[in-house]
Motif scaffolding. Structure first.
Motif, PDB file in Angstrom:
ATOM      1  N   TRP A 141       0.760  -1.113   0.010  1.00 10.25           N
ATOM      2  CA  TRP A 141      -0.143  -0.010  -0.056  1.00 10.25           C
ATOM      3  C   TRP A 141       1.041   1.128   0.020  1.00 10.25           C
ATOM      4  O   TRP A 141       1.749   1.258   0.818  1.00 10.25           O
ATOM      5  N   TYR A 142       0.624   2.219  -0.828  1.00 10.12           N
ATOM      6  CA  TYR A 142       1.264   3.392  -1.051  1.00 10.12           C
ATOM      7  C   TYR A 142       0.381   4.577  -1.092  1.00 10.12           C
ATOM      8  O   TYR A 142      -0.854   4.247  -1.117  1.00 10.12           O
ATOM      9  N   ARG A 143       0.643   5.814  -0.584  1.00 10.39           N
ATOM     10  CA  ARG A 143      -0.046   7.029  -0.690  1.00 10.39           C
ATOM     11  C   ARG A 143       0.459   8.220  -1.448  1.00 10.39           C
ATOM     12  O   ARG A 143       1.672   8.378  -1.121  1.00 10.39           O
ATOM     13  N   GLN A 144      -0.386   9.041  -1.777  1.00  7.05           N
ATOM     14  CA  GLN A 144       0.165  10.136  -2.140  1.00  7.05           C
ATOM     15  C   GLN A 144      -0.859  11.378  -1.979  1.00  7.05           C
ATOM     16  O   GLN A 144      -1.884  11.110  -2.283  1.00  7.05           O
ATOM     17  N   ALA A 145      -0.299  12.397  -1.213  1.00  6.76           N
ATOM     18  CA  ALA A 145      -1.266  13.391  -0.972  1.00  6.76           C
ATOM     19  C   ALA A 145      -0.944  14.532  -1.826  1.00  6.76           C
ATOM     20  O   ALA A 145       0.036  14.440  -2.622  1.00  6.76           O
ATOM     21  N   THR A 151      -7.860   4.801  -4.123  1.00  2.74           N
ATOM     22  CA  THR A 151      -8.892   4.987  -3.541  1.00  2.74           C
ATOM     23  C   THR A 151      -8.604   6.254  -2.427  1.00  2.74           C
ATOM     24  O   THR A 151      -7.444   6.223  -1.780  1.00  2.74           O
ATOM     25  N   GLN A 152      -9.364   7.209  -2.593  1.00  2.00           N
ATOM     26  CA  GLN A 152      -9.231   8.520  -1.719  1.00  2.00           C
ATOM     27  C   GLN A 152      -9.688   8.100  -0.225  1.00  2.00           C
ATOM     28  O   GLN A 152     -10.731   7.727   0.176  1.00  2.00           O
ATOM     29  N   VAL A 153      -8.537   8.793   0.611  1.00  2.00           N
ATOM     30  CA  VAL A 153      -9.282   8.921   2.282  1.00  2.00           C
ATOM     31  C   VAL A 153      -8.830  10.388   2.692  1.00  2.00           C
ATOM     32  O   VAL A 153      -7.796  10.607   2.280  1.00  2.00           O
ATOM     33  N   THR A 154      -9.981  10.681   3.329  1.00  2.00           N
ATOM     34  CA  THR A 154      -9.992  11.886   3.669  1.00  2.00           C
ATOM     35  C   THR A 154     -10.238  11.993   5.302  1.00  2.00           C
ATOM     36  O   THR A 154     -11.233  11.291   5.601  1.00  2.00           O
ATOM     37  N   VAL A 155      -9.460  12.587   6.081  1.00  2.00           N
ATOM     38  CA  VAL A 155      -9.423  12.719   7.458  1.00  2.00           C
ATOM     39  C   VAL A 155      -9.927  14.211   7.968  1.00  2.00           C
ATOM     40  O   VAL A 155      -9.216  14.984   7.706  1.00  2.00           O
ATOM     41  N   SER A 156     -10.996  14.273   8.381  1.00  2.00           N
ATOM     42  CA  SER A 156     -11.810  15.576   8.910  1.00  2.00           C
ATOM     43  C   SER A 156     -11.065  15.994  10.377  1.00  2.00           C
ATOM     44  O   SER A 156     -11.340  14.901  11.136  1.00  2.00           O
ATOM     45  N   SER A 157     -10.945  16.986  10.609  1.00  2.00           N
ATOM     46  CA  SER A 157     -10.430  17.421  11.839  1.00  2.00           C
ATOM     47  C   SER A 157     -11.651  17.916  12.691  1.00  2.00           C
ATOM     48  O   SER A 157     -12.779  18.086  12.158  1.00  2.00           O
ATOM     49  N   ALA A 210      -4.965  11.354   1.609  1.00  2.00           N
ATOM     50  CA  ALA A 210      -4.181  11.085   0.577  1.00  2.00           C
ATOM     51  C   ALA A 210      -5.038  10.250  -0.278  1.00  2.00           C
ATOM     52  O   ALA A 210      -6.089   9.550   0.093  1.00  2.00           O
ATOM     53  N   VAL A 211      -4.556   9.836  -1.498  1.00  2.00           N
ATOM     54  CA  VAL A 211      -5.100   8.593  -2.477  1.00  2.00           C
ATOM     55  C   VAL A 211      -4.120   7.793  -2.079  1.00  2.00           C
ATOM     56  O   VAL A 211      -2.864   7.684  -2.121  1.00  2.00           O
ATOM     57  N   TYR A 212      -4.718   6.414  -1.611  1.00  2.00           N
ATOM     58  CA  TYR A 212      -4.143   5.162  -1.417  1.00  2.00           C
ATOM     59  C   TYR A 212      -4.172   4.289  -2.509  1.00  2.00           C
ATOM     60  O   TYR A 212      -5.233   3.872  -3.080  1.00  2.00           O
TER      61      TYR A 212
END
Length: 118
Positions: free
Chosen positions: A35-39, A112-118, A89-91
């Protein structure tokens, strides 16, 4: 050989999410999955990898993320806990091995997009 990720979405800070990676199509062997990610504005970085020798994690996710596999690595999961804003990021899933024609492959999923909201 096809690699398909799923499970991304919007999650609150401190929450959890599980990503799935399905590998299919004319496979002889799966030697490793990662698994890799790119922000946005950043380079793609390693999140976690798994092969027959074990698993490996990027420093920023150690202790929070867990990579696991089933079915001879045809399905690989990434359990993400204690998510932080920097995890947004996109994973991408990557699979390497040999296909049914004994040719090596190195395949990336669509992400697949992962978005973490604060």
């Amino acid at each position: 050989v096809q690699v398909v990720e799923s499970g991304g979405g919007l999650v609150q800070y401190g929450g959890s999410l599980e990503l799935s990676c399905e590998i299919s199509g004319g496979i002889f062997s799966i030697n490793g999955v990662g698994w890799y990610r790119q922000a946005p504005g950043k380079e793609r970085e390693l999140v976690a990898t798994v092969n027959n020798d074990g698993s490996n994690y990027g420093e920023s996710v150690k202790g929070r993320f867990t990579i696991s596999r089933v079915n001879y690595m045809n399905t690989v999961y990434l359990q993400m806990n204690s998510l932080e804003s920097d995890d947004t990021a996109v994973y991408y899933c990557n699979a390497r091995g040999y296909d049914s024609n004994w040719k090596s492959y190195d395949r990336w999923g669509q992400g697949t997009q992962v978005t973490v909201s604060s």
